[in-house]
Motif scaffolding. Structure first.
Motif, mmCIF file in Angstrom:
data_model
loop_
_atom_site.group_PDB
_atom_site.id
_atom_site.type_symbol
_atom_site.label_atom_id
_atom_site.label_comp_id
_atom_site.label_asym_id
_atom_site.label_seq_id
_atom_site.Cartn_x
_atom_site.Cartn_y
_atom_site.Cartn_z
ATOM 1 N N LYS A 85 -5.022 7.368 -2.050
ATOM 2 C CA LYS A 85 -4.991 8.810 -2.290
ATOM 3 C C LYS A 85 -6.383 9.434 -2.251
ATOM 4 O O LYS A 85 -6.585 10.522 -1.714
ATOM 5 C CB LYS A 85 -4.337 9.088 -3.652
ATOM 6 C CG LYS A 85 -4.237 10.569 -4.006
ATOM 7 C CD LYS A 85 -3.536 10.756 -5.342
ATOM 8 C CE LYS A 85 -3.396 12.241 -5.677
ATOM 9 N NZ LYS A 85 -2.690 12.439 -6.972
ATOM 10 N N SER A 86 -7.372 8.755 -2.805
ATOM 11 C CA SER A 86 -8.719 9.312 -2.900
ATOM 12 C C SER A 86 -9.541 9.117 -1.628
ATOM 13 O O SER A 86 -10.717 9.453 -1.585
ATOM 14 C CB SER A 86 -9.460 8.652 -4.079
ATOM 15 O OG SER A 86 -9.542 7.259 -3.883
ATOM 16 N N ARG A 99 0.824 -1.202 0.000
ATOM 17 C CA ARG A 99 0.000 0.000 0.000
ATOM 18 C C ARG A 99 0.861 1.256 0.000
ATOM 19 O O ARG A 99 1.956 1.279 0.585
ATOM 20 C CB ARG A 99 -0.901 0.024 1.248
ATOM 21 C CG ARG A 99 -1.953 -1.076 1.276
ATOM 22 C CD ARG A 99 -2.700 -1.078 2.602
ATOM 23 N NE ARG A 99 -3.873 -1.963 2.562
ATOM 24 C CZ ARG A 99 -3.828 -3.268 2.791
ATOM 25 N NH1 ARG A 99 -2.662 -3.851 3.091
ATOM 26 N NH2 ARG A 99 -4.923 -4.000 2.722
ATOM 27 N N VAL A 100 0.316 2.282 -0.641
ATOM 28 C CA VAL A 100 0.885 3.628 -0.544
ATOM 29 C C VAL A 100 -0.174 4.491 0.134
ATOM 30 O O VAL A 100 -1.294 4.635 -0.377
ATOM 31 C CB VAL A 100 1.239 4.200 -1.926
ATOM 32 C CG1 VAL A 100 1.666 5.659 -1.800
ATOM 33 C CG2 VAL A 100 2.340 3.376 -2.577
ATOM 34 N N GLN A 101 0.174 5.032 1.320
ATOM 35 C CA GLN A 101 -0.793 5.797 2.110
ATOM 36 C C GLN A 101 -0.181 7.112 2.575
ATOM 37 O O GLN A 101 1.021 7.183 2.859
ATOM 38 C CB GLN A 101 -1.240 4.997 3.340
ATOM 39 C CG GLN A 101 -2.121 3.808 3.028
ATOM 40 C CD GLN A 101 -2.616 3.110 4.289
ATOM 41 O OE1 GLN A 101 -2.122 3.362 5.384
ATOM 42 N NE2 GLN A 101 -3.579 2.212 4.142
ATOM 43 N N TRP A 102 -1.035 8.118 2.648
ATOM 44 C CA TRP A 102 -0.614 9.420 3.180
ATOM 45 C C TRP A 102 -0.718 9.391 4.698
ATOM 46 O O TRP A 102 -1.745 9.040 5.257
ATOM 47 C CB TRP A 102 -1.479 10.536 2.620
ATOM 48 C CG TRP A 102 -1.207 11.879 3.244
ATOM 49 C CD1 TRP A 102 -2.006 12.561 4.101
ATOM 50 C CD2 TRP A 102 -0.047 12.692 3.041
ATOM 51 N NE1 TRP A 102 -1.432 13.747 4.463
ATOM 52 C CE2 TRP A 102 -0.220 13.863 3.829
ATOM 53 C CE3 TRP A 102 1.122 12.556 2.300
ATOM 54 C CZ2 TRP A 102 0.729 14.876 3.875
ATOM 55 C CZ3 TRP A 102 2.060 13.570 2.338
ATOM 56 C CH2 TRP A 102 1.864 14.709 3.110
ATOM 57 N N GLU A 129 -6.862 -0.261 -6.585
ATOM 58 C CA GLU A 129 -5.728 -1.035 -7.104
ATOM 59 C C GLU A 129 -4.998 -0.237 -8.174
ATOM 60 O O GLU A 129 -5.597 0.234 -9.137
ATOM 61 C CB GLU A 129 -6.203 -2.369 -7.676
ATOM 62 C CG GLU A 129 -5.058 -3.231 -8.202
ATOM 63 C CD GLU A 129 -5.508 -4.602 -8.665
ATOM 64 O OE1 GLU A 129 -5.709 -5.475 -7.801
ATOM 65 O OE2 GLU A 129 -5.676 -4.800 -9.884
ATOM 66 N N VAL A 130 -3.693 -0.092 -7.985
ATOM 67 C CA VAL A 130 -2.851 0.587 -8.962
ATOM 68 C C VAL A 130 -2.371 -0.426 -9.999
ATOM 69 O O VAL A 130 -2.390 -0.180 -11.199
ATOM 70 C CB VAL A 130 -1.638 1.256 -8.282
ATOM 71 C CG1 VAL A 130 -0.727 1.893 -9.312
ATOM 72 C CG2 VAL A 130 -2.098 2.285 -7.266
ATOM 73 N N GLU A 131 -1.946 -1.586 -9.518
ATOM 74 C CA GLU A 131 -1.433 -2.628 -10.406
ATOM 75 C C GLU A 131 -1.401 -3.951 -9.655
ATOM 76 O O GLU A 131 -1.388 -3.980 -8.423
ATOM 77 C CB GLU A 131 -0.027 -2.270 -10.897
ATOM 78 C CG GLU A 131 0.401 -3.012 -12.129
ATOM 79 C CD GLU A 131 1.289 -2.179 -13.042
ATOM 80 O OE1 GLU A 131 1.691 -2.716 -14.088
ATOM 81 O OE2 GLU A 131 1.581 -1.016 -12.714
#
Length: 226
Positions: free
Chosen positions: A211-212, A162-165, A217-219
């Motif tokens: 992000k939203s 995961r990529v999280q802010w 899923e990005v990939e």
């Protein structure tokens, strides 16, 4: 008995026929990966340093030894789709061998050493591809993965990255499957690049981005057939 006169036949099989059979095998995997919406498809024939690239084809120095294909972001990444992808190599080898035999029987193709070796080693290739076994390098044969998919048992766990802010740190965080921090970045693109790198190295995996406000899923990075 293997004699001196058989040596040229051995070199013909090893340096010409087997690489062709390997390419047909990988083409079968690629066809079904493409059918299931796979992206970034690449076929590698051989091992060692790269000799040349042409489109999705990559030929390496020892072109007569080994081969694999890779693809990302399957649009249909379910069990049946993966069974078809991992069966594709043996299926294409079978169709190619049967096609050669049919052409010979209908007198549309001459029977010679190359056609004999092609059909013989095609079935040899099919047998060892479908034999359910672990390879010494830790990977599995197509047959082993197909069997596990059919049983829905013993499959590698799909890892989620995961990529999280992080509002407290004011940074983009790359998290592993257990939500442990891999690395933090000030720039989102750098975080995504790192996440892609980690996910690719730990197939099968998925990469999600929040992000939203909700995870998307990005990939995805499926298993790679041999």
């Amino acid at each position: 008995m293997f004699g001196v006169n058989d040596i040229p036949k051995f070199f013909l099989a090893f340096f010409l026929v087997l690489p062709i059979i390997s390419f047909v095998h990988e083409a079968g995997h690629v066809f079904f990966a493409w059918l299931m919406g796979g992206k970034n498809i690449k076929v590698t024939v051989g091992t060692g340093g790269v000799l040349f690239r042409a489109g999705m084809l990559e030929v390496r120095k020892y072109y007569f030894w080994y081969g694999f294909c890779s693809f990302d972001n399957l649009r249909r990444n379910h069990r049946v789709a993966n069974i078809l992808i991992f069966s594709g190599g043996a299926l294409f080898n079978t169709l190619a061998a049967v096609a050669v035999i049919s052409l010979i029987e209908n007198n549309l193709l001459a029977s010679n050493m190359i056609t004999y070796q092609f059909t013989y080693f095609s079935f040899y290739y099919i047998f060892f591809a479908l034999l359910p076994m672990h390879y010494p390098d830790g990977s599995n044969s197509d047959g082993k993965i197909i069997l596990d998919l059919i049983r829905n048992k013993g499959l590698d766990r799909e890892r989620i990255y995961r990529v999280q802010w992080n509002e407290e740190k004011k940074q983009w965080c790359v998290l592993d499957h257990d939500r442990n921090l891999v690395q933090a970045f000030d720039d989102e693109e750098q975080a995504l690049a790192k996440a892609h790198e980690v996910a690719q190295q730990n197939r099968p995996s998925r990469l999600l981005n929040s992000k939203s406000g909700e995870e998307t899923e990005v990939e995805n990075y499926p298993r790679i057939p041999l």
